[in-house]
Design an enzyme around this catalytic site. Structure first.
Site, short mmCIF file in Angstrom:
data_model
loop_
_atom_site.label_atom_id
_atom_site.label_comp_id
_atom_site.label_asym_id
_atom_site.label_seq_id
_atom_site.Cartn_x
_atom_site.Cartn_y
_atom_site.Cartn_z
N CYS A 55 -5.96 -8.87 2.40
CA CYS A 55 -7.14 -8.24 2.88
C CYS A 55 -8.40 -8.91 3.15
CB CYS A 55 -7.60 -7.09 1.66
SG CYS A 55 -6.14 -5.96 1.30
N GLU A 72 -7.61 2.75 2.02
CA GLU A 72 -7.47 2.37 0.51
C GLU A 72 -8.29 1.20 -0.14
OE1 GLU A 72 -5.88 -0.86 -0.60
OE2 GLU A 72 -5.64 -1.58 1.59
N LYS A 75 -14.08 0.64 5.32
CA LYS A 75 -13.10 -0.31 4.58
C LYS A 75 -13.42 -1.65 4.95
CE LYS A 75 -9.68 -1.96 2.56
NZ LYS A 75 -8.36 -1.66 2.71
N LYS A 119 -8.00 -11.30 6.55
CA LYS A 119 -7.61 -10.51 7.94
C LYS A 119 -8.84 -9.66 8.32
CE LYS A 119 -4.68 -7.13 7.10
NZ LYS A 119 -5.41 -5.92 7.21
N VAL A 178 1.01 -1.26 0.05
CA VAL A 178 -0.06 0.13 0.09
C VAL A 178 0.85 1.28 -0.01
CG1 VAL A 178 -1.47 1.27 1.27
CG2 VAL A 178 -1.81 -1.32 0.95
#
Length: 436
Positions: free
Chosen positions: A261, A149, A205, A264, A11
């Site tokens: 992603c 992000e 997110k 987790k 990232v």
């Protein structure tokens, strides 16, 4: 604008490079001095399509810099991005030690107003914790902003340069103005910058990734049902994907989600809910389905070979959790390899990018082929685990000549059923008719 990015993982490096591309002066900082030296020498530590061109261009034009000195990086920066790891702890919650540790270090160094932005995926309430750490260690004015992000590995540069939305969590007017100015070049086509409070931004997110993971697990359940009732999951996918309320994306069945992603973030959101005594039943089911799905291809293989895989050799095409990346974090391939080895089988694998990373984890327990066809030599079956484009139109005559038996287990549904019938393969995919 002068920007600092703390952390040069996936990232951080994409963020820093893409921010430099629109004319900003960017310094990326990392405590790993050998990694910093590598980037200063113009070498990328990750594989991401399109990144290398921007990386070299912005280094050459003096807009992108790398250092291991936090003080040097943040000295003149107006905005400081935190792009640090938040790995899952033993109980599934996000480990914030890197983020909070860096925040404390930053607090002791700043001498004027700074905007400190969390780019890392963090639980609800993290901005409050960062604010508390900063207040404990400095009297200098600051603002903490949540700016999650939404980068997809394999198309991260495009996602950053042409985002479908930008989410900014802040109630500080100065920070809002600076962030709007920073991101204005990326939304010229009219895609929105969505401003909200920090907690809503942080939850956005987790909610986005968890919803996408839910779509994947739902379709994998549908695929398993298709096999039992004689339906075709590809037909079902097309039928429901045409409904604009559902959409076409993330409806492909397979061997489960992986990467840095989804596993987790789903786990962390479920854990956050549990901490306030809320039982997030859907997410618990999503994780359970994914655990099962990652090994479902092994069950198909065992059934075909009557439960005995000892001394069988299997060729594997694809090791990364998805194509166009070398990322193997939570990759289904790792789970499948582990199961095959436990059964006494041997494995020869090929992946266009991920083999060095797998070798760092698995070592010499398997062999690594120079190309996709070398992996097939004398194998009892081929397992397809990642949908790299290079695997989509193979020379089936060559596949036939190298495999010991004409058997393919396709975890990504790459091939047309009729094509496999015509080629005379035993072909077992996910949620579709078995060709024998």
């Amino acid at each position: 604008m002068k920007i600092a990015v703390v952390g040069t993982g996936y990232v951080g490096l994409v963020t820093g490079t893409c921010l430099a591309e629109t004319g900003n002066q960017v310094i990326c900082v990392d405590i790993n001095e050998s990694k910093v030296k590598m980037m200063q020498d113009g070498k990328l530590p990750i594989y991401e399509p399109g990144l290398e061109l921007l990386f070299h261009r912005n280094i050459d034009q003096g807009r992108l810099h790398f250092t291991s000195s936090l003080a040097d990086a943040i000295q003149e920066a107006k905005i400081i991005f935190l792009a640090l790891p938040t790995p899952p702890g033993g109980d599934g919650s996000a480990d914030l030690s890197y983020v909070l540790g860096a925040s404390k270090d930053i607090a002791k160094l700043i001498t004027e107003y700074k905007v400190i932005v969390t780019k890392s995926t963090v639980p609800v309430g993290t901005a409050d914790k960062i604010t508390a750490v900063l207040n404990e260690n400095t009297n200098v004015e600051f603002a903490v902003v949540s700016n999650p992000e939404f980068l997809r590995e394999g198309v991260a540069v495009e996602d950053f340069m042409k985002p479908d939305r930008i989410v900014i969590g802040t109630l500080d007017e100065r920070a809002r103005k600076l962030m709007g100015e920073l991101y204005s070049p990326y939304v010229r086509q009219g895609n929105p910058i969505i401003y909200m409070d920090q907690r809503s931004s942080e939850l956005t997110k987790y909610a986005a990734n968890s919803f996408l993971a839910t779509k994947i697990s739902f379709m994998n359940e549908i695929a398993n049902l298709c096999e039992l009732v004689g339906a075709d999951v590809d037909m079902v996918r097309r039928g429901i994907g045409a409904d604009e309320r559902i959409g076409r994306r993330f409806l492909f069945s397979g061997i489960g989600y992986g990467g840095s992603c989804f596993p987790k973030d789903v786990q962390a959101l479920a854990k956050s809910a549990k901490e306030i005594n809320y039982d997030f039943k859907i997410l618990n089911a999503v994780m359970n389905v994914n655990d099962i799905q990652r090994k479902i291809l092994v069950e198909k293989v065992k059934k075909y070979f009557n439960g005995d895989l000892k001394n069988k050799k299997f060729a594997i095409w694809g090791l990364a959790f998805k194509p166009e990346t070398d990322d193997i974090r939570e990759a289904p391939a790792l789970y499948i390899i582990d199961e095959l080895l436990k059964e006494g089988a041997t494995v020869a694998a090929f992946d266009p990018e991920a083999m060095p990373n797998v070798k760092g984890v698995v070592g010499d327990k398997i062999t690594y082929a120079d190309n996709q066809y070398d992996a097939l030599k004398n194998a009892d079956a081929l397992l397809i685990l990642t949908e790299w484009s290079v695997f989509r139109t193979p020379d089936f005559d060559q596949v036939d000549s190298l495999l010991k038996t004409k058997v393919i287990f396709d975890g990504r549904n790459l091939y047309d059923i009729q094509k496999m019938i015509d080629c005379g393969f035993y072909y077992n995919s996910i949620g579709r008719k078995v060709v024998s």
